[in-house]
Design a protein around this motif. Sequence first.
Motif, short mmCIF file in Angstrom:
data_model
loop_
_atom_site.label_atom_id
_atom_site.label_comp_id
_atom_site.label_asym_id
_atom_site.label_seq_id
_atom_site.Cartn_x
_atom_site.Cartn_y
_atom_site.Cartn_z
N ALA A 98 -47.57 -48.35 21.68
CA ALA A 98 -47.15 -47.43 20.62
C ALA A 98 -48.33 -46.56 20.19
CB ALA A 98 -46.58 -48.19 19.42
N LYS A 99 -49.49 -47.18 20.03
CA LYS A 99 -50.70 -46.42 19.66
C LYS A 99 -51.09 -45.46 20.78
CE LYS A 99 -52.52 -49.77 16.41
NZ LYS A 99 -53.54 -50.77 16.13
N PHE A 100 -50.97 -45.92 22.02
CA PHE A 100 -51.32 -45.09 23.17
C PHE A 100 -50.39 -43.88 23.27
CE2 PHE A 100 -51.05 -44.18 27.81
CZ PHE A 100 -52.33 -43.71 27.97
N VAL A 101 -49.10 -44.09 23.09
CA VAL A 101 -48.13 -42.99 23.14
C VAL A 101 -48.45 -41.98 22.03
CG1 VAL A 101 -45.70 -42.37 22.78
CG2 VAL A 101 -46.29 -44.25 24.31
N GLY A 102 -48.71 -42.47 20.85
CA GLY A 102 -49.07 -41.57 19.75
C GLY A 102 -50.34 -40.80 20.03
N TYR A 103 -51.33 -41.48 20.60
CA TYR A 103 -52.61 -40.85 20.93
C TYR A 103 -52.43 -39.75 21.97
CZ TYR A 103 -57.48 -40.43 22.44
OH TYR A 103 -58.72 -39.93 22.76
N LEU A 139 -39.97 -53.27 25.99
CA LEU A 139 -41.25 -53.14 25.28
C LEU A 139 -41.66 -51.67 25.15
CD1 LEU A 139 -44.33 -55.24 26.37
CD2 LEU A 139 -44.49 -52.80 26.17
N LEU A 140 -41.52 -50.90 26.23
CA LEU A 140 -41.88 -49.48 26.21
C LEU A 140 -40.91 -48.68 25.34
CD1 LEU A 140 -42.96 -49.00 29.92
CD2 LEU A 140 -44.43 -49.08 27.89
N ARG A 141 -39.66 -49.05 25.36
CA ARG A 141 -38.68 -48.40 24.49
C ARG A 141 -39.05 -48.63 23.02
NH1 ARG A 141 -33.23 -46.71 24.77
NH2 ARG A 141 -32.02 -47.22 22.94
N GLU A 142 -39.40 -49.85 22.69
CA GLU A 142 -39.80 -50.18 21.32
C GLU A 142 -41.09 -49.46 20.95
OE1 GLU A 142 -39.95 -51.63 17.53
OE2 GLU A 142 -38.24 -51.74 18.90
N ALA A 143 -42.01 -49.32 21.89
CA ALA A 143 -43.27 -48.60 21.64
C ALA A 143 -42.99 -47.14 21.30
CB ALA A 143 -44.19 -48.71 22.85
N VAL A 144 -42.03 -46.51 21.98
CA VAL A 144 -41.67 -45.13 21.69
C VAL A 144 -41.05 -45.03 20.30
CG1 VAL A 144 -40.14 -43.21 22.34
CG2 VAL A 144 -41.45 -44.42 24.10
N LEU A 145 -40.20 -45.98 19.95
CA LEU A 145 -39.60 -45.98 18.61
C LEU A 145 -40.67 -46.06 17.53
CD1 LEU A 145 -36.51 -48.31 19.12
CD2 LEU A 145 -36.46 -45.94 18.37
N ARG A 146 -41.65 -46.91 17.75
CA ARG A 146 -42.75 -47.03 16.77
C ARG A 146 -43.58 -45.75 16.71
NH1 ARG A 146 -45.33 -53.08 17.34
NH2 ARG A 146 -43.36 -54.21 17.25
N ALA A 147 -43.94 -45.25 17.88
CA ALA A 147 -44.76 -44.03 17.93
C ALA A 147 -44.01 -42.86 17.30
CB ALA A 147 -45.15 -43.71 19.37
N MET A 148 -42.70 -42.86 17.44
CA MET A 148 -41.87 -41.80 16.87
C MET A 148 -42.16 -41.63 15.39
SD MET A 148 -39.37 -39.70 17.13
CE MET A 148 -38.65 -38.87 15.76
N HIS A 149 -42.30 -42.73 14.69
CA HIS A 149 -42.52 -42.69 13.25
C HIS A 149 -43.99 -42.69 12.87
CE1 HIS A 149 -38.26 -42.99 12.51
NE2 HIS A 149 -38.21 -43.98 13.38
#
Length: 176
Positions: A15-20, A92-102
């Motif tokens: 999630a942090k990586f996607v946001g970064y 796990l990757l789907r959940e990471a995107v959901l977290r990064a979304m917000h």
Amino acid sequence: MDKEKAVQKMTEVMAKFVGYTGKVLPDDVTAKLLELSKRETQPLAKEIYKTMFENQRLAKQLDRPSCQDTGVIQFFVRCGANFPLIGELEELLREAVLRAMHEAPLHHNSVETFDEYNTGKNVGKGTPSLFWEIVPNSSECEIDTYMAGGGCSLPGKATVLMPGWAMRASLNLLWI
């Protein structure tokens, strides 16, 4: 670390990586832009490069995505068949995107095609997209992200095949 904690930790890291990746361009891209900007001679083009670099600086400083359209997330996964979380990676990757979304935040781009509505979550049927390469006899996992905007970075084309062609394609698949 037990499996549940490992999944939680990897989800958090991704999630942090996607946001970064929505805020900071890769080093090779930045270097190429700098190289090209130094060779530019046209005043308008120089100003555009200057604006791009200022945008990147502000994205880091303000902790915001560098583009208003962070795109549909795509993951390119090169994963060993023995990687302990291989079965959990997709969710796990789907959940990471959901977290990064917000947390990042990301622009919500996932539209349910047939239902014709934006999920507002950047996930939906087929998104994020995962492209897999399974590596035998390996327990390593490498994941690349790509934020594919709807403009020139993610063009598409739909074609309807004549019924005879569709039948041939089906038959060929059966023979393989």
